[in-house]
Motif scaffolding. Structure first.
Motif, PDB file in Angstrom:
ATOM      1  N   HIS A 180       0.855  -1.185   0.000  1.00  0.00           N
ATOM      2  CA  HIS A 180       0.000   0.000   0.000  1.00  0.00           C
ATOM      3  C   HIS A 180       0.888   1.231   0.000  1.00  0.00           C
ATOM      4  O   HIS A 180       1.642   1.471   0.951  1.00  0.00           O
ATOM      5  CB  HIS A 180      -0.920  -0.004   1.219  1.00  0.00           C
ATOM      6  N   LEU A 181       0.800   2.024  -1.070  1.00  0.00           N
ATOM      7  CA  LEU A 181       1.660   3.192  -1.231  1.00  0.00           C
ATOM      8  C   LEU A 181       0.821   4.414  -1.572  1.00  0.00           C
ATOM      9  O   LEU A 181      -0.135   4.323  -2.353  1.00  0.00           O
ATOM     10  CB  LEU A 181       2.651   2.972  -2.372  1.00  0.00           C
ATOM     11  N   PRO A 182       1.170   5.571  -1.025  1.00  0.00           N
ATOM     12  CA  PRO A 182       0.571   6.807  -1.542  1.00  0.00           C
ATOM     13  C   PRO A 182       1.140   7.079  -2.940  1.00  0.00           C
ATOM     14  O   PRO A 182       2.350   7.226  -3.108  1.00  0.00           O
ATOM     15  CB  PRO A 182       1.023   7.874  -0.534  1.00  0.00           C
ATOM     16  N   ILE A 183       0.282   7.101  -3.931  1.00  0.00           N
ATOM     17  CA  ILE A 183       0.739   7.198  -5.314  1.00  0.00           C
ATOM     18  C   ILE A 183       1.585   8.447  -5.548  1.00  0.00           C
ATOM     19  O   ILE A 183       2.570   8.426  -6.293  1.00  0.00           O
ATOM     20  CB  ILE A 183      -0.473   7.192  -6.273  1.00  0.00           C
ATOM     21  N   ARG A 184       1.241   9.548  -4.871  1.00  0.00           N
ATOM     22  CA  ARG A 184       2.009  10.787  -5.086  1.00  0.00           C
ATOM     23  C   ARG A 184       3.460  10.655  -4.623  1.00  0.00           C
ATOM     24  O   ARG A 184       4.335  11.381  -5.103  1.00  0.00           O
ATOM     25  CB  ARG A 184       1.321  11.954  -4.372  1.00  0.00           C
ATOM     26  N   SER A 185       3.713   9.738  -3.682  1.00  0.00           N
ATOM     27  CA  SER A 185       5.086   9.550  -3.227  1.00  0.00           C
ATOM     28  C   SER A 185       5.938   8.857  -4.283  1.00  0.00           C
ATOM     29  O   SER A 185       7.165   8.805  -4.171  1.00  0.00           O
ATOM     30  CB  SER A 185       5.119   8.723  -1.934  1.00  0.00           C
ATOM     31  N   ILE A 186       5.279   8.329  -5.315  1.00  0.00           N
ATOM     32  CA  ILE A 186       5.993   7.699  -6.423  1.00  0.00           C
ATOM     33  C   ILE A 186       6.119   8.661  -7.600  1.00  0.00           C
ATOM     34  O   ILE A 186       7.206   8.869  -8.147  1.00  0.00           O
ATOM     35  CB  ILE A 186       5.278   6.409  -6.876  1.00  0.00           C
ATOM     36  N   PHE A 187       4.997   9.296  -8.008  1.00  0.00           N
ATOM     37  CA  PHE A 187       5.095  10.060  -9.252  1.00  0.00           C
ATOM     38  C   PHE A 187       5.663  11.467  -9.084  1.00  0.00           C
ATOM     39  O   PHE A 187       6.301  11.982 -10.002  1.00  0.00           O
ATOM     40  CB  PHE A 187       3.773  10.068 -10.038  1.00  0.00           C
ATOM     41  N   PHE A 188       5.496  12.099  -7.924  1.00  0.00           N
ATOM     42  CA  PHE A 188       6.112  13.421  -7.769  1.00  0.00           C
ATOM     43  C   PHE A 188       7.642  13.339  -7.767  1.00  0.00           C
ATOM     44  O   PHE A 188       8.307  14.074  -8.500  1.00  0.00           O
ATOM     45  CB  PHE A 188       5.607  14.121  -6.504  1.00  0.00           C
ATOM     46  N   PRO A 189       8.271  12.446  -6.973  1.00  0.00           N
ATOM     47  CA  PRO A 189       9.731  12.318  -7.031  1.00  0.00           C
ATOM     48  C   PRO A 189      10.203  11.417  -8.175  1.00  0.00           C
ATOM     49  O   PRO A 189      11.401  11.203  -8.325  1.00  0.00           O
ATOM     50  CB  PRO A 189      10.083  11.702  -5.686  1.00  0.00           C
ATOM     51  N   GLN A 190       9.261  10.911  -8.987  1.00  0.00           N
ATOM     52  CA  GLN A 190       9.574  10.132 -10.185  1.00  0.00           C
ATOM     53  C   GLN A 190      10.427   8.890  -9.861  1.00  0.00           C
ATOM     54  O   GLN A 190      11.461   8.640 -10.484  1.00  0.00           O
ATOM     55  CB  GLN A 190      10.253  11.020 -11.236  1.00  0.00           C
ATOM     56  N   ILE A 191       9.945   8.150  -8.874  1.00  0.00           N
ATOM     57  CA  ILE A 191      10.604   6.908  -8.485  1.00  0.00           C
ATOM     58  C   ILE A 191      10.186   5.786  -9.436  1.00  0.00           C
ATOM     59  O   ILE A 191       9.010   5.673  -9.787  1.00  0.00           O
ATOM     60  CB  ILE A 191      10.211   6.516  -7.039  1.00  0.00           C
ATOM     61  N   SER A 192      11.117   4.963  -9.857  1.00  0.00           N
ATOM     62  CA  SER A 192      10.816   3.812 -10.708  1.00  0.00           C
ATOM     63  C   SER A 192      10.704   2.553  -9.851  1.00  0.00           C
ATOM     64  O   SER A 192      11.631   2.224  -9.106  1.00  0.00           O
ATOM     65  CB  SER A 192      11.925   3.613 -11.752  1.00  0.00           C
ATOM     66  N   LEU A 193       9.566   1.865  -9.954  1.00  0.00           N
ATOM     67  CA  LEU A 193       9.386   0.553  -9.328  1.00  0.00           C
ATOM     68  C   LEU A 193       9.595  -0.492 -10.410  1.00  0.00           C
ATOM     69  O   LEU A 193       8.863  -0.533 -11.401  1.00  0.00           O
ATOM     70  CB  LEU A 193       7.986   0.417  -8.730  1.00  0.00           C
ATOM     71  N   ILE A 194      10.595  -1.352 -10.235  1.00  0.00           N
ATOM     72  CA  ILE A 194      11.022  -2.272 -11.291  1.00  0.00           C
ATOM     73  C   ILE A 194      10.980  -3.703 -10.765  1.00  0.00           C
ATOM     74  O   ILE A 194      11.612  -4.018  -9.766  1.00  0.00           O
ATOM     75  CB  ILE A 194      12.452  -1.934 -11.752  1.00  0.00           C
ATOM     76  N   GLY A 195      10.243  -4.553 -11.451  1.00  0.00           N
ATOM     77  CA  GLY A 195      10.189  -5.961 -11.079  1.00  0.00           C
ATOM     78  C   GLY A 195      11.232  -6.766 -11.836  1.00  0.00           C
ATOM     79  O   GLY A 195      11.591  -6.442 -12.973  1.00  0.00           O
ATOM     80  N   THR A 196      11.710  -7.832 -11.209  1.00  0.00           N
ATOM     81  CA  THR A 196      12.668  -8.715 -11.870  1.00  0.00           C
ATOM     82  C   THR A 196      12.580 -10.109 -11.256  1.00  0.00           C
ATOM     83  O   THR A 196      12.189 -10.263 -10.093  1.00  0.00           O
ATOM     84  CB  THR A 196      14.109  -8.165 -11.745  1.00  0.00           C
ATOM     85  N   SER A 197      12.942 -11.114 -12.054  1.00  0.00           N
ATOM     86  CA  SER A 197      12.931 -12.487 -11.562  1.00  0.00           C
ATOM     87  C   SER A 197      13.845 -13.337 -12.438  1.00  0.00           C
ATOM     88  O   SER A 197      13.766 -13.289 -13.664  1.00  0.00           O
ATOM     89  CB  SER A 197      11.504 -13.053 -11.603  1.00  0.00           C
ATOM     90  N   MET A 198      14.733 -14.097 -11.801  1.00  0.00           N
ATOM     91  CA  MET A 198      15.618 -15.043 -12.487  1.00  0.00           C
ATOM     92  C   MET A 198      16.417 -14.334 -13.587  1.00  0.00           C
ATOM     93  O   MET A 198      16.926 -13.264 -13.374  1.00  0.00           O
ATOM     94  CB  MET A 198      14.834 -16.245 -13.036  1.00  0.00           C
ATOM     95  N   GLY A 199      16.485 -14.937 -14.794  1.00  0.00           N
ATOM     96  CA  GLY A 199      17.234 -14.339 -15.879  1.00  0.00           C
ATOM     97  C   GLY A 199      17.320 -15.270 -17.074  1.00  0.00           C
ATOM     98  O   GLY A 199      17.076 -16.482 -16.984  1.00  0.00           O
TER      99      GLY A 199
END
Length: 330
Positions: free
Chosen positions: A260-279
């Motif tokens: 659960h995240l406040p959306i503005r805390s992501i888009f105002f500072p332009q944070i990238s949330l990046i998923g990854t798994s294995m390779g």
């Protein structure tokens, strides 16, 4: 052959050291006599999710050994060759991301056995500077760390990376790779012993997981990348320490899936949330080249015989290890 089979019960109760048929090489496949294998938390998750009625299977995704049989049509591998296993099946090119990667050791039989049969494309020459035990614990955790850091995270020299919960396989490889890439590395752990070991391996600073990190983190400047395997329990801390434009690379959720995240805390500072798994196989080759170029040696926490693999899993389940737990097939 002998193997550590899982059946009849969920979790570690289902592990049984027993005999089973030795595999034979189908066309395009090879059979490897394993010399060493490694454990991953993924093995624990798979065993805990299995039904008592499920068909017996052999866990384990990491391994290294000697080719003892070559199937029809395999031309680039030879009998007696020392090899390491690429654990992701069918993912050749990095750009072709599967919905869910297929991994050796679930649903297919894995490496906690004397022999394993695999597609020839999942077998590569063992790095010469690694012992059997070091090569045996490398594959899955090192591949996951490499993709998270470089393919997805875009780590660059001079950047500041935060690795919470150091001690597990992926986090330990990430520490080794990030330092060789010229990054400044901060790690966290509840264990004073693990924090001291991380500093010995090149971390710039090691923080108590329960402490207030903000003042100490500022000694190295704002965090550019956070490598997260914990999830919901830690995210409230992350937004206070990551710089505007920073990246959070997520490869696990040990504290739970719900976020659960406040959306503005992501888009105002332009944070990238990046998923990854294995390779992919491409990344596995790149990871091996990185390991060889920088002469990285895996951190081996402890070594158990195949017969004692259940005890090795108990150590992992308690979170006692620093680095990787190895299994030998003597």
């Amino acid at each position: 052959m002998y193997a550590m089979n899982h059946s009849g019960h969920r979790g570690l109760e289902g592990l049984q050291y027993s005999s089973c048929a030795t595999p034979q090489a189908k066309p395009g496949h090879v059979v490897i006599e394993l010399r060493a294998a490694g454990l991953n938390h993924r093995d624990l998750f798979i065993m805990s999710d299995r039904s008592p009625q499920d068909t017996p299977f052999i866990p384990g995704s990491d391994g290294a050994g000697i080719i003892v049989e070559v199937g029809q049509g395999v031309l680039h591998l030879a009998l007696g060759q020392h090899v390491i296993i690429h654990p992701t099946i069918g993912w050749e090119h990095t750009a072709d991301v599967p919905v869910v990667p297929q991994i050796v050791g679930g649903p297919s039989n894995g490496t906690l056995a004397q022999y394993i049969e695999l597609p020839a494309s999942n077998v590569l020459p063992k790095p010469e500077h690694l012992s059997w035990i070091e090569a045996g614990v490398l594959s899955l955790s090192a591949l996951t760390a490499y993709r998270a850091l470089f393919t997805r995270g875009g780590l660059r020299a001079g950047e500041h990376i935060l690795i919470p919960g150091v001690g597990g396989g992926v986090a330990t490889y990430a520490l080794l790779m990030a330092t060789t890439a010229g990054a400044r590395v901060t790690v966290t752990s509840r264990s004073e012993v693990k924090r001291a070991e991380a500093l010995r391996l090149g971390a710039s600073q090691a923080l108590d997981s329960h402490a207030d990190w903000n003042d100490t983190l500022n000694n190295l400047g704002p965090v550019d990348i956070i490598l997260d395997s914990i999830g919901q329990a830690m995210f409230p801390k992350y937004e206070k320490m990551i710089r505007p434009g920073g990246r959070i690379v997520m490869f696990g959720a040990s504290s739970g899936d719900d976020l659960h995240l406040p959306i503005r805390s992501i888009f105002f500072p332009q944070i990238s949330l990046i998923g990854t798994s294995m390779g992919s196989r491409e990344e596995f080759v790149q990871m091996l080249e990185w390991v060889e170029k920088h002469k990285i040696h895996p951190v081996v926490d402890s070594v158990y015989s195949l017969q004692d693999a259940a005890q090795a899993f108990e150590r992992m389940e308690k979170g006692e290890q620093f680095g990787n737990i190895a299994i030998t097939m003597d």
